[in-house]
Design an enzyme around this catalytic site. Sequence first.
Site, PDB file in Angstrom:
ATOM      1  N   GLU A 114     -29.798  12.620  22.298  1.00 28.24           N
ATOM      2  CA  GLU A 114     -29.665  11.730  23.378  1.00 28.24           C
ATOM      3  C   GLU A 114     -30.918  10.584  23.538  1.00 28.24           C
ATOM      4  O   GLU A 114     -30.652   9.367  23.114  1.00 28.24           O
ATOM      5  CB  GLU A 114     -29.453  12.048  24.764  1.00 28.24           C
ATOM      6  CG  GLU A 114     -29.050  11.236  25.655  1.00 28.24           C
ATOM      7  CD  GLU A 114     -27.555  10.256  25.371  1.00 28.24           C
ATOM      8  OE1 GLU A 114     -26.671  10.903  25.085  1.00 28.24           O
ATOM      9  OE2 GLU A 114     -27.713   9.000  25.148  1.00 28.24           O
ATOM     10  N   ASP A 158     -30.927   6.480  22.109  1.00 26.49           N
ATOM     11  CA  ASP A 158     -31.047   5.638  22.852  1.00 26.49           C
ATOM     12  C   ASP A 158     -32.205   4.669  22.390  1.00 26.49           C
ATOM     13  O   ASP A 158     -32.177   3.423  22.263  1.00 26.49           O
ATOM     14  CB  ASP A 158     -31.355   5.962  24.258  1.00 26.49           C
ATOM     15  CG  ASP A 158     -30.354   6.768  24.963  1.00 26.49           C
ATOM     16  OD1 ASP A 158     -29.109   6.579  24.456  1.00 26.49           O
ATOM     17  OD2 ASP A 158     -30.530   7.412  25.951  1.00 26.49           O
ATOM     18  N   SER A 211     -22.797   6.973  24.523  1.00 30.34           N
ATOM     19  CA  SER A 211     -24.172   6.919  24.691  1.00 30.34           C
ATOM     20  C   SER A 211     -24.874   6.110  23.731  1.00 30.34           C
ATOM     21  O   SER A 211     -25.869   5.566  24.053  1.00 30.34           O
ATOM     22  CB  SER A 211     -24.589   8.499  24.247  1.00 30.34           C
ATOM     23  OG  SER A 211     -24.392   9.193  25.124  1.00 30.34           O
TER      24      SER A 211
END
Length: 686
Positions: free
Chosen positions: A293, A297, A594
Amino acid sequence: MVHSLLLVAALLADCIAAAPTSHVIHEARDPASVSSRWVQKGRVAPDALLPVRVGLTQSNLDRGEEMLLDVSDPDSPNYGKHWTSEQVTDFFKPSDESTAAVKSWLESSGFSDLSLSDNKAWIAFNAPASKVESLLHAEFYEFEDSVTKGKAPSTHAYSVPKEVQPHIDFITPGLKLLPPTKVKANTFGAARRAPSPPQYSNYGLSTCDEAVNPDCLAALYKIPKQTLTPNPANQLGLYESIFQRWDPTDLDLFFTNYTHGNIPNGTEPVNKAVDGGESETPHHFVSITNGGEIELDLDVAYPIVYPQKIYIYDEDDLHYQRVDIANLTTTFGFNDLLDALDGSYCTYSAYGETGNDPNLDPKYPDPEKHGGFNGTLECGVFKPPYVFSSSYGGQEVDVPIAYQARQCNEFMKLGLQGTSIFFASGDSGVADLPASEGGDSPTGCTGSNSNYTVFNPAWPNSCPYLTNVGATEVAPGATVGGSDAQPEVAVFFPAANPENIYSSGGGFSNIYPRPSYQQSAVEEYLTKHTPPYKSYSDLAKIVPNPAKVNVNELQGKTGGRYNSAGRGYPDVSCNGANATIVIHGEALLESGTSQATPIFASIINRIVEERLAAGKSSLGFLNPAFYKNASIFNDVVKGHNAGCGTNGFETATGWDPVSGLGTPDYPKMLAYFMSLPSGGWNSTSY
Ligand SMILES: *[C@@H]1O[C@H](CO)[C@@H](O)[C@H](O)[C@H]1NC(C)=O
Ligand SMILES: *[C@@H]1O[C@H](CO)[C@@H](O)[C@H](O)[C@H]1NC(C)=O
Ligand SMILES: *[C@@H]1O[C@H](CO)[C@@H](O)[C@H](O)[C@H]1NC(C)=O
Ligand SMILES: *[C@@H]1O[C@H](CO)[C@@H](O)[C@H](O)[C@H]1NC(C)=O
Ligand SMILES: *[C@@H]1O[C@H](CO)[C@@H](O)[C@H](O)[C@H]1NC(C)=O
Ligand SMILES: *[C@@H]1O[C@H](CO)[C@@H](O)[C@H](O)[C@H]1NC(C)=O
Ligand SMILES: *[C@@H]1O[C@H](CO)[C@@H](O)[C@H](O)[C@H]1NC(C)=O
Ligand SMILES: *[C@@H]1O[C@H](CO)[C@@H](O)[C@H](O)[C@H]1NC(C)=O
């Protein structure tokens, strides 16, 4: 008082007979409604000391939305005039009149040593049970939790004088008996990953339909290179949770291979540890899932926001998210984050909840924090960033209603202070993950009385004060940039397991009504592109913990699959398919809402940067401005968001519950927000 719906006629009659006429029942329940988990034992000993908290009625709880729109609707004269945190605290705190009335009642009843919490939300004192019983015309019994063997004093009803009742929210110990509950959680995207075949170009637009590099994103949304000097007030904020670790070498490899040398080696995010949470692990990278994750990002955000800094608000707490896919009895929440961003939230009362929930939030000292944390809960230690992105969440149906409503109210307060908050809309279309992946039912749908056919909206996404980001993809074979470029379509990845597809999270809340800013957009969708399913329109009431949404009750006998009265989401969308990132030294393709969310948030960070440079305010809550100008989006009109064994909803011209209003057109979006008023602080004290 919301609690009035718990009143039970028989009980009411009993207590009124026993009480002098000046007292009225404040809260009562049917004894039969107490969970069988709790066993009622004997009366609490008369001399046992009870810690009493009287929660005072907060002011203006019902006016928050009006105030938020006052500073975020482009047509309001106060657009952009965000509030200071002191103004927010003052506006919502109990009135001096409430504090005085309750204090005088307690003092005249012989109670002393009263203490008032910092934000004036409640009055606390300790007193023997016998004195508390006569104060409240109540009988306290000991209840034992048959699972944990924990004991708690509780009463089936209590009363207060008629004239002080309007000043009291609730009193503890009182009716509350809360067994620990568990909530599921997902990160949206970390699991969808494949090696990036070497034939894809690191640069240029020739393979954007297969592997999205930073050039593809810049071309899709027409984002120019940043030329402004970073404003020190405007870092991009990213939320991360347990076990997310970025690696400096991975970042350097990414910068080296994918950013035309624009981002130098050694560029790193700043860790803003939430109660001791960490995010960097240079030398003990445990497994490849650990950066899924956070590195996604960072790799999508940096090429857009650099040289602006990125702050990582890292929770890093096993209590909030266990990486335990097999069991998935995970609790999850954003309360500690919100406490760290707004000190007054630590003791804020709303909907019968004061402060963190003892059964859902961590306790301090907190051994479940990765590495342990011996400090106390941090309150108001960080200034909220102007733009904040989170790709975590669960399902509305799994989280107690009052808990989520209090949290949603806090998102409203951050918007009032000028923060734009983005949440990923989820990767399972109209459903949750299927049971095989940890969801509640075989298909990830909810509604047991219709055999799990009711669409399953996400949390905290359904909160009307957030901006939800769904996902799109470059259609196979489509080109990007140039005059013949084809528009993106809603993301859809089939999967080996037919239940576990990837499609853009979207749908309608079962708790929050459709907010005014999206009234006409959603109505147009539902009337011109009516979904081929029955619907229902009852909303869950905001009742005290631990009640959760009862979808079977809302759905009634209609067989409906979705709530046509609820807040619709997502609001917007962005590319969420096959981003090229570097993890553990390898180039990978990763996908998810995401991916879409930090990209969208980065674009808004750039627009805020421009507004600040022009002497204008940050943007705060964006939805009212977005829904008033759909022309700043590329409308997404192809695709749907399958789930629950259906095609879910279809995209359409204008807003739809798959892609929202569409993907950003940076130049148009910039022109629009630069044309809106400067804003600035509204110094009026409410
Ligand atoms: C994009 O990702 C999906 C899901 O991992 C995969 O099925 C698809 O093949 C990917 N596209 C390419 C070109 O690798
Ligand atoms: C930046 O770091 C990467 C990874 O360690 C390395 O391969 C590359 O040579 C470095 N570039 C420069 C200019 O030092
Ligand atoms: C699931 O929970 C049980 C009991 O708490 C535990 O023993 C087991 O290790 C857990 N499974 C996984 C995969 O973590
Ligand atoms: C917290 O306190 C306990 C007990 O004093 C100690 O064993 C532990 O090492 C401390 N943890 C941290 C992270 O300081
Ligand atoms: C519910 O669905 C399952 C399979 O998904 C089926 O076996 C079962 O018979 C259904 N039950 C009812 C009451 O329709
Ligand atoms: C970076 O580029 C070099 C040279 O083209 C290549 O050998 C290496 O595999 C690439 N690494 C990553 C992580 O993309
Ligand atoms: C929408 O934004 C564009 C700039 O992209 C502007 O020209 C137009 O006037 C705006 N429309 C409304 C209704 O504000
Ligand atoms: C601040 O907002 C209030 C409420 O909308 C308004 O009455 C007041 O005029 C505003 N003050 C300034 C300085 O704009």
